[in-house]
Write a protein that holds these residues in place. Structure first.
Motif, PDB file in Angstrom:
ATOM      1  N   SER A 185       0.828  -1.177   0.022  1.00  0.00           N
ATOM      2  CA  SER A 185       0.083   0.068   0.019  1.00  0.00           C
ATOM      3  C   SER A 185       0.931   1.299  -0.069  1.00  0.00           C
ATOM      4  CB  SER A 185      -1.009   0.008   1.216  1.00  0.00           C
ATOM      5  OG  SER A 185      -1.758   1.071   1.224  1.00  0.00           O
ATOM      6  N   GLY A 186       0.370   2.260  -0.633  1.00  0.00           N
ATOM      7  CA  GLY A 186       1.294   3.365  -0.723  1.00  0.00           C
ATOM      8  C   GLY A 186       2.363   3.721  -1.915  1.00  0.00           C
ATOM      9  N   LEU A 187       2.514   2.530  -2.736  1.00  0.00           N
ATOM     10  CA  LEU A 187       3.616   2.588  -3.666  1.00  0.00           C
ATOM     11  C   LEU A 187       2.831   2.368  -4.866  1.00  0.00           C
ATOM     12  CD1 LEU A 187       6.261   0.205  -2.151  1.00  0.00           C
ATOM     13  CD2 LEU A 187       6.529   2.637  -2.444  1.00  0.00           C
ATOM     14  N   GLU A 188       3.451   3.003  -6.106  1.00  0.00           N
ATOM     15  CA  GLU A 188       2.876   2.602  -7.594  1.00  0.00           C
ATOM     16  C   GLU A 188       4.246   2.432  -8.149  1.00  0.00           C
ATOM     17  OE1 GLU A 188       1.356   6.169  -9.056  1.00  0.00           O
ATOM     18  OE2 GLU A 188       2.719   7.428  -9.216  1.00  0.00           O
ATOM     19  N   ASN A 189       4.215   1.512  -9.182  1.00  0.00           N
ATOM     20  CA  ASN A 189       5.190   1.287 -10.222  1.00  0.00           C
ATOM     21  C   ASN A 189       5.476   2.196 -11.171  1.00  0.00           C
ATOM     22  OD1 ASN A 189       7.030  -0.055 -12.023  1.00  0.00           O
ATOM     23  ND2 ASN A 189       6.033  -2.111 -11.889  1.00  0.00           N
ATOM     24  N   THR A 190       6.632   2.824 -11.274  1.00  0.00           N
ATOM     25  CA  THR A 190       7.045   4.056 -12.228  1.00  0.00           C
ATOM     26  C   THR A 190       6.917   3.607 -13.582  1.00  0.00           C
ATOM     27  OG1 THR A 190       9.536   3.950 -12.027  1.00  0.00           O
ATOM     28  CG2 THR A 190       8.228   5.195 -10.234  1.00  0.00           C
ATOM     29  N   ALA A 191       7.413   2.364 -13.725  1.00  0.00           N
ATOM     30  CA  ALA A 191       7.459   1.518 -15.066  1.00  0.00           C
ATOM     31  C   ALA A 191       5.926   1.043 -15.808  1.00  0.00           C
ATOM     32  CB  ALA A 191       8.325   0.434 -15.201  1.00  0.00           C
ATOM     33  N   GLY A 192       4.908   1.187 -14.835  1.00  0.00           N
ATOM     34  CA  GLY A 192       3.841   0.636 -15.115  1.00  0.00           C
ATOM     35  C   GLY A 192       3.466  -0.670 -14.498  1.00  0.00           C
ATOM     36  N   ALA A 193       2.205  -1.163 -14.189  1.00  0.00           N
ATOM     37  CA  ALA A 193       2.103  -2.318 -13.395  1.00  0.00           C
ATOM     38  C   ALA A 193       2.664  -3.565 -14.069  1.00  0.00           C
ATOM     39  CB  ALA A 193       0.453  -2.539 -13.339  1.00  0.00           C
ATOM     40  N   GLY A 194       3.404  -4.348 -13.337  1.00  0.00           N
ATOM     41  CA  GLY A 194       3.897  -5.694 -13.727  1.00  0.00           C
ATOM     42  C   GLY A 194       5.226  -5.307 -14.380  1.00  0.00           C
TER      43      GLY A 194
END
Length: 228
Positions: A185-194
């Protein structure tokens, strides 16, 4: 006496190592200026660095080659390195003196305890962990540093918009890292999901990594951003 069934997270495996004469001299000469003590408690960045600047924390810098290179290339950024092995700390101090780098401060202590007791919440622009012990045997995977509970802890020390940057040359560990961070929770992938991220220019190649590239070994970078 019965052993506790709950094994605490550790950021290292204790290995004995003797400092070279040069590493010991560097330790003796430069630790008083650049060394930080876990026992001093919560870190006061302006007092320690003499300024208020962007902050990067590296956990497990090894012999410090890439950390020195990054700090030399970004003199307006403050770097905090954590490494439990004294020979690595001695080598880093020696390299700092050779390169004239003075924007690094160092803990020679377990990173889990340093984070808990010394790093103010939401105070870091970047946390980086490069090539942590992969514990490649399946029965040892539980000893890997990047686990859900530890990832959740790391998020708390990043500023909103701050980046968690991991790198490994073990594909199996890369997959675990991607799974763990994607579920945090609280993180997002800067390269896009997966997706894995391209290697940033800011991360220098280590000698170990250069040798691996010549042998055809892969390296996987993961960059996740703390969202509001």
């Amino acid at each position: 006496m019965t052993a506790s069934p709950h094994r605490p997270i550790r950021s290292y495996v204790l290995r004995m190592g003797r400092l070279t004469d040069g590493q010991q001299r560097a330790f003796d000469e430069h630790w008083p200026r650049f060394g930080l003590s876990h026992s001093d408690g919560l870190l006061d960045y302006p007092a320690v660095f003499g300024r208020d600047a962007p902050r990067v924390l590296e956990i497990g810098f090894g012999m410090g080659q890439s950390l020195v290179a990054m700090a030399a290339a970004a003199p307006a950024t403050d770097f905090i390195g954590i490494e439990v092995h004294r020979p690595g700390v001695g080598k880093l101090l020696h390299s700092m003196a050779e390169e004239g780098v003075d924007n690094i401060r160092i803990y020679c202590h377990d990173a889990v305890e340093v984070l808990r007791d010394c790093i103010p919440p939401a105070s870091l622009d970047t946390i980086q962990i490069f090539f942590p012990d992969p514990w490649h045997k399946k029965r040892h995977h539980k000893r890997r540093l990047i686990q859900p509970a530890f990832a959740e802890q790391l998020v708390a020390y990043l500023k909103p918009g701050g980046v968690l940057h991991l790198a490994t040359d073990w594909e199996n560990y890369a997959g675990q890292m991607l799974e763990v961070l994607s579920a945090t929770s609280g993180l997002e992938n800067t390269a896009g999901a997966g997706n894995y991220a391209p290697k940033p220019e800011s991360r220098p190649l280590t000698k170990f990594e250069q040798r691996g590239e010549r042998l055809g070994h892969g390296v996987w970078d993961l960059l996740f951003r703390r969202v509001q």
